[in-house]
Design a protein around this motif. Structure first.
Motif, PDB file in Angstrom:
ATOM      1  N   SER A 174       0.837  -1.201   0.000  1.00 44.04           N
ATOM      2  CA  SER A 174       0.000   0.000   0.000  1.00 44.04           C
ATOM      3  C   SER A 174       0.870   1.248   0.000  1.00 44.04           C
ATOM      4  N   PRO A 175       0.329   2.377  -0.463  1.00 48.31           N
ATOM      5  CA  PRO A 175       1.096   3.623  -0.402  1.00 48.31           C
ATOM      6  C   PRO A 175       1.546   3.977   1.017  1.00 48.31           C
ATOM      7  N   GLU A 176       0.678   3.769   2.005  1.00 42.06           N
ATOM      8  CA  GLU A 176       1.051   4.098   3.379  1.00 42.06           C
ATOM      9  C   GLU A 176       2.210   3.211   3.857  1.00 42.06           C
ATOM     10  N   ALA A 177       2.147   1.916   3.530  1.00 40.05           N
ATOM     11  CA  ALA A 177       3.216   1.011   3.940  1.00 40.05           C
ATOM     12  C   ALA A 177       4.519   1.339   3.218  1.00 40.05           C
ATOM     13  N   PHE A 178       4.409   1.787   1.969  1.00 41.18           N
ATOM     14  CA  PHE A 178       5.627   2.151   1.252  1.00 41.18           C
ATOM     15  C   PHE A 178       6.266   3.384   1.868  1.00 41.18           C
ATOM     16  N   LEU A 179       5.450   4.342   2.294  1.00 39.17           N
ATOM     17  CA  LEU A 179       6.004   5.528   2.945  1.00 39.17           C
ATOM     18  C   LEU A 179       6.693   5.165   4.254  1.00 39.17           C
ATOM     19  N   ASP A 180       6.229   4.109   4.920  1.00 33.46           N
ATOM     20  CA  ASP A 180       6.901   3.645   6.127  1.00 33.46           C
ATOM     21  C   ASP A 180       8.359   3.286   5.840  1.00 33.46           C
ATOM     22  N   ARG A 181       8.655   2.804   4.642  1.00 31.83           N
ATOM     23  CA  ARG A 181      10.026   2.473   4.254  1.00 31.83           C
ATOM     24  C   ARG A 181      10.764   3.676   3.683  1.00 31.83           C
ATOM     25  N   LEU A 182      10.056   4.470   2.881  1.00 35.71           N
ATOM     26  CA  LEU A 182      10.720   5.559   2.172  1.00 35.71           C
ATOM     27  C   LEU A 182      11.161   6.685   3.102  1.00 35.71           C
ATOM     28  N   ALA A 183      10.307   7.079   4.031  1.00 31.01           N
ATOM     29  CA  ALA A 183      10.620   8.224   4.885  1.00 31.01           C
ATOM     30  C   ALA A 183      11.916   8.018   5.680  1.00 31.01           C
ATOM     31  N   PRO A 184      12.089   6.888   6.377  1.00 30.72           N
ATOM     32  CA  PRO A 184      13.362   6.713   7.098  1.00 30.72           C
ATOM     33  C   PRO A 184      14.550   6.530   6.167  1.00 30.72           C
ATOM     34  N   ALA A 185      14.341   5.923   4.994  1.00 26.66           N
ATOM     35  CA  ALA A 185      15.445   5.778   4.041  1.00 26.66           C
ATOM     36  C   ALA A 185      15.911   7.142   3.558  1.00 26.66           C
ATOM     37  N   TYR A 186      14.958   8.023   3.268  1.00 23.23           N
ATOM     38  CA  TYR A 186      15.343   9.378   2.848  1.00 23.23           C
ATOM     39  C   TYR A 186      16.091  10.090   3.977  1.00 23.23           C
TER      40      TYR A 186
END
Length: 256
Positions: A174-186
């Motif tokens: 899901s978009p929300e679950a993907f943001l869970d990974r993207l935000a800390p990676a950024y």
């Protein structure tokens, strides 16, 4: 189709790592439009805006950006220190963060980075990045084909075909679950840029660069240049070796 509200209200707000707030919207014209509005009202971030639907999304140079249901559309508002060059380097930070987030949800994925602002999956475009300066703040727009790839339409010769994560790997996220990974990676890559400078980011980006050492075409309003892709310089500009000698381009559209 849901109509975007005149003054969108977030469905949820939470605070991921590194104190970056997150707001999720049911529908927006685009996350970039919402970012511009918030910056005018004084927002400086770091703040992630995620839209589950966009009705008037855009990519580089104002090109339309299609968003089938289930795909990812977000903008990060931030106010990094430095001038235009340092802000532009966040495109490479975002590329590396996207690669990490995609690799986390789909470890089997074959990922590479296409200059200046695309992420490739199995040599097809799965994600794009758009940077815009809104006065004191920088907006980093990110679109990812999680669930479906938009129609190819009339792609220019050599343009990369659009693909989706689900289509190529069978992984649904899901978009929300993907943001869970993207935000800390950024946040990790941005901290590395601040601590170590751009050479560290440049080296990491080149290690994942698509078509490095191969012939590509770079198109600008002044024309097209063919040459061997030799990397990026200390400013992030494209470096080519052509029959006429070395060429450096700060901005262009690249075709394979």
């Amino acid at each position: 189709m849901l109509s975007p509200p005149r003054r969108p209200r977030p469905l949820s707000t939470e605070a991921p790592a590194r104190a970056a707030e997150r707001r999720v919207y049911r529908s927006l014209t685009s996350t970039m439009d919402e970012a511009a509005r918030l910056v005018r009202e004084g927002e400086r971030g770091p703040l992630w805006l995620l839209a589950l639907e966009q009705t008037s999304a855009r990519g580089r140079q104002g090109r339309p950006w299609a968003m089938p249901p289930g795909n990812f559309a977000a903008t990060l508002i931030d106010a990094p220190e430095g001038g235009p060059m340092e802000k532009a380097q966040r495109s490479f930070v975002a590329s590396l963060a996207l690669r990490d987030a995609l690799a986390e949800v789909a470890p089997q994925a074959h990922l590479s980075l296409k200059w200046p602002n695309d992420v490739l999956l199995s040599e097809g475009k799965v994600a794009g990045i758009l940077l815009e300066n809104f006065g004191p703040a920088l907006a980093i727009g990110i679109g990812v084909n999680l669930a479906a790839a938009p129609g190819q339409g009339d792609l220019p010769e050599g343009a990369v075909r659009p693909v989706s994560l689900l289509q190529e790997t069978g992984v649904a996220v899901s978009p929300e679950a993907f943001l869970d990974r993207l935000a800390p990676a950024y946040a990790r890559w941005d901290a590395r840029l601040v601590a170590e400078g751009f050479p560290s980011i440049r080296d990491a980006w080149l290690a994942a660069a698509a078509r490095l050492g191969q012939e590509i075409r770079a198109r600008t309003p002044k024309g097209e240049t063919r040459g061997r892709f030799d990397g990026i310089d200390a400013r992030g500009s494209l470096m080519l070796t052509t029959p006429a000698g070395p060429v450096t381009l700060p901005a262009a559209d690249v075709y394979f």
